[in-house]
Each structure stands twice: as structure tokens, then as C-alpha cells.
Write an enzyme that holds these catalytic residues in place. Structure first.
Site, PDB file in Angstrom:
ATOM      1  N   ARG A   1       6.846  21.018  25.675  1.00 12.51           N
ATOM      2  CA  ARG A   1       5.540  20.887  26.315  1.00 12.51           C
ATOM      3  C   ARG A   1       4.754  19.669  25.827  1.00 12.51           C
ATOM      4  NH1 ARG A   1       2.939  26.812  26.199  1.00 12.51           N
ATOM      5  NH2 ARG A   1       1.407  25.877  27.562  1.00 12.51           N
TER       6      ARG A   1
ATOM      7  N   PRO B   1       5.503  27.534  16.048  1.00 13.21           N
ATOM      8  CA  PRO B   1       5.626  28.066  14.700  1.00 13.21           C
ATOM      9  C   PRO B   1       4.277  28.276  14.034  1.00 13.21           C
ATOM     10  CG  PRO B   1       6.137  25.752  14.707  1.00 13.21           C
ATOM     11  CD  PRO B   1       5.878  26.131  16.110  1.00 13.21           C
ATOM     12  N   GLU B   2       4.212  29.311  13.221  1.00 12.14           N
ATOM     13  CA  GLU B   2       3.053  29.541  12.375  1.00 12.14           C
ATOM     14  C   GLU B   2       3.463  29.198  10.944  1.00 12.14           C
ATOM     15  OE1 GLU B   2       1.244  33.361  13.398  1.00 12.14           O
ATOM     16  OE2 GLU B   2       2.144  33.216  15.379  1.00 12.14           O
TER      17      GLU B   2
ATOM     18  N   HIS C   1      14.533  16.819  25.803  1.00 11.72           N
ATOM     19  CA  HIS C   1      13.262  17.004  25.096  1.00 11.72           C
ATOM     20  C   HIS C   1      13.234  16.280  23.753  1.00 11.72           C
ATOM     21  CE1 HIS C   1      12.285  19.768  28.219  1.00 11.72           C
ATOM     22  NE2 HIS C   1      13.258  20.584  27.903  1.00 11.72           N
TER      23      HIS C   1
END
Length: 295
Positions: free
Chosen positions: A134, A2-3, A116
Site C-alpha cells: 500500500r 506490524p506493531e 511490491h
DNA sequence: CGGAGTGTTAGTCG
DNA sequence: CCGACTAACACTCC
């Protein structure tokens, strides 16, 4: 991942479910995620113990944002900071097992917890999950605001702050001779832009991302500044860009990807001039440009 | 099946 | 200080 617009949309989505809610219990399954922000993190069990003991029992007071960081304030003054990096998610699930807010949610991973889900907060009302495929992101504990300020001291201006003026952008960009896209991504100049919004703002401003920063004319920086002020609020209003699947608080999806002019659009025609958009590499990041409109 | 690519950024090295 | 590059990691797509 996300930005700024996606983090802001997530902040708005989570906030009403968290304020007044209490953390009853915390499970940390990946110690490195709470240990430090460095990319050379090690599993630090003292940090895990601190994170858990300091935050269990805390009541959420507010959810704020600085750059791409989510900041959770508790009534005691304690603080938890979350950076999602590339694949982090914060997902709130209520007692009826329904996902109410989070970013982003892949359909295949919509069950919670999933493999996750590295940190799980059991709340008085519902559960909060930190998921991260990740594992580049982090959740950090800060005892108070002054420690947090120290953490943020290198960050540049918020693009939507009044202090982010044309003159500020001009003075910063004039200092560097590497390509302008690198400097838009540099969080020490202006925060919140990532690969999507750097490409989108440069396209709107008609500037080639490879241009040397200190070669930009004043008029070009005027256009770039205006593009940032135009695009970021619009993206927030649309709930961010849902490149992957993504849920807002009401279960709808962020729509700004529908407005992308260049990001992930190489091979399609420029909406201004019809030239086929090109994919190039700038600063080891994939970049899409119109070679006719961006000079 | 192997290699490239992925919404980020801290750390290192010249 | 600046700039270029890499690593942290898992998964998807050719």
C-alpha cells in the site's frame, strides 16, 4: 501492519545478517517512499538522490528500534529509519536466493524482487528489499542521532522501558476523556500498541475499550499497565503475531496469534466466561470485546 | 462487480 | 489543546 512485537522480532532477525555488511548499490523505484513521512508525500527526486548517495558504500553497525520504527545505524554515524506502516516488509535474501528474514512474506509474493519491491539494497553479502503493497511506509535518511531525536520528539514512552511506570500511565490517561482504546493507540502516550495489542491488553485488563479514559479507576489502570507489561514481552518472545504469513530469521513463523484472546476472534467464545465475543467499531477501527468480562 | 475492510499515523478542521 | 475524521494506496473478501 506490524506493531512493536513484530518490529522487534524483525529487528532481531535482520540484525545478524546486516552488521558488518556493506551497501554496494541502492535502487529506489518509488521516490515518495524516501521523501518524507507525511501522508501528503510527493515524488522528490532531490531526496532520492540524497538517500542513494548518502547511503551507498555505508557499512551497517547496528539495528535498533524505537516505537514501530526500525533504525539502521552505519559505522559513519549515518542513519536510515524505516517505518513499515500497514504493509511494509524488510526482507533479506542471501546469495543463494533464499529468504532469511523479513516481515511478512505472503507465499504468493515469496519471489524476490516482486512488484511490491520498491527499494532494493544490493549488499556485499545478499540483498535487502523494502516491499510495501500500500506504500504507506517510508525509508528515510538521517545524517546523525540528533536529527533523529528531533524526528522522535513527540513519541511517548517505550512500554518496556523502566520509565513506563504505573504513575506515568495514570497521569497520561487522566488527561483525556475520549475512549481508552484511542489513547492506547496514541503513540504520544505509550508507543508500540496497535489494533492487535490494544484489544488484547484491554481484554486482559477487563476494560471496555469505549470507556472514557478519565473514568478509569486506579485499580483498572493497574490492571491495564500489568497487561501491557505481560503481553508485549510474551508476544516478542513468540516472534510476534503472524496474521498473514511471516518469516523469522530461521524460517519459522511468529506464533503469538495462537495466544490471541480477542483479536480476529469475534463470534467465538470468551475463554474466561464463554460469552460469544462481539465485534464493534471504536475510533474507526474494528474492535473485539467480551461484553461480560470487559466493563 | 461494488463496497467494505485491512497489523498506521499525519494532517486538517471545528 | 482536544477530539473527530480523512487521506495516503492496493488488494482481498463478501
Amino acid at each position: 501492519m506490524p506493531e512493536l512485537p513484530e518490529v522487534e522480532a524483525l529487528r532481531k532477525g535482520l540484525r545478524p545478517f546486516l552488521i558488518g555488511n556493506k551497501i554496494l548499490n541502492i535502487d529506489v523505484f518509488k521516490p515518495k517512499l524516501v521523501s518524507s513521512m507525511s501522508n501528503k508525500r510527493v515524488e522528490d527526486y532531490d531526496k532520492v538522490k540524497e538517500f542513494i548517495t548518502e547511503l551507498e558504500g555505508e557499512v551497517f553497525m547496528d539495528v535498533k528500534r524505537r516505537a514501530k520504527n526500525l533504525i539502521f545505524y552505519f559505522e559513519s554515524g549515518k542513519i536510515m529509519l524505516v517505518h513499515l506502516k500497514m504493509t511494509g516488509q524488510m526482507v533479506y535474501k542471501d546469495a543463494k536466493n533464499k529468504v532469511l528474514a523479513g516481515h511478512p512474506i505472503k507465499d504468493s509474493e515469496s519471489t524476490l524482487p516482486n512488484k511490491h519491491s520498491h527499494i532494493i539494497f544490493k549488499l556485499q553479502k545478499g540483498d535487502l528489499y523494502y516491499n510495501d503493497t500500500r506504500m504507506f511506509g517510508y525509508c528515510l535518511f538521517f545524517s546523525n542521532d540528533s536529527v533523529l531525536s528531533e524526528h522522535f520528539k513527540k513519541l511517548g514512552m517505550e512500554p518496556l522501558d523502566d520509565a513506563f511506570t504505573l504513575e506515568y500511565l495514570q497521569s497520561k490517561l487522566a488527561k483525556y476523556k475520549n475512549c481508552v482504546k484511542v489513547n492506547l493507540l496514541n503513540q504520544q502516550i505509550v508507543v508500540g500498541l496497535g489494533n492487535i495489542y490494544a484489544d488484547e491488553t484491554l481484554y486482559e485488563a477487563g476494560i471496555d475499550p469505549r470507556r472514557a479514559c478519565n473514568s478509569l479507576t486506579n485499580q483498572e489502570i493497574v490492571k491495564l499497565h500489568a497487561a501491557i507489561l505481560n503481553i508485549i514481552p510474551k508476544a516478542i518472545k513468540e516472534g510476534g503475531s503472524s496474521v498473514a504469513n511471516y518469516l523469522l530469521a530461521d524460517g519459522t513463523r511468529g506464533n503469538y496469534a495462537l495466544y490471541h484472546k480477542v483479536y480476529q476472534k469475534s463470534g467465538t467464545k470468551c475463554q474466561k466466561c464463554g460469552t460469544v465475543l462481539s465485534k464493534i467499531t471504536v475510533a474507526q477501527r474494528s474492535t473485539v470485546i467480551c461484553t461480560n468480562c470487559q466493563k
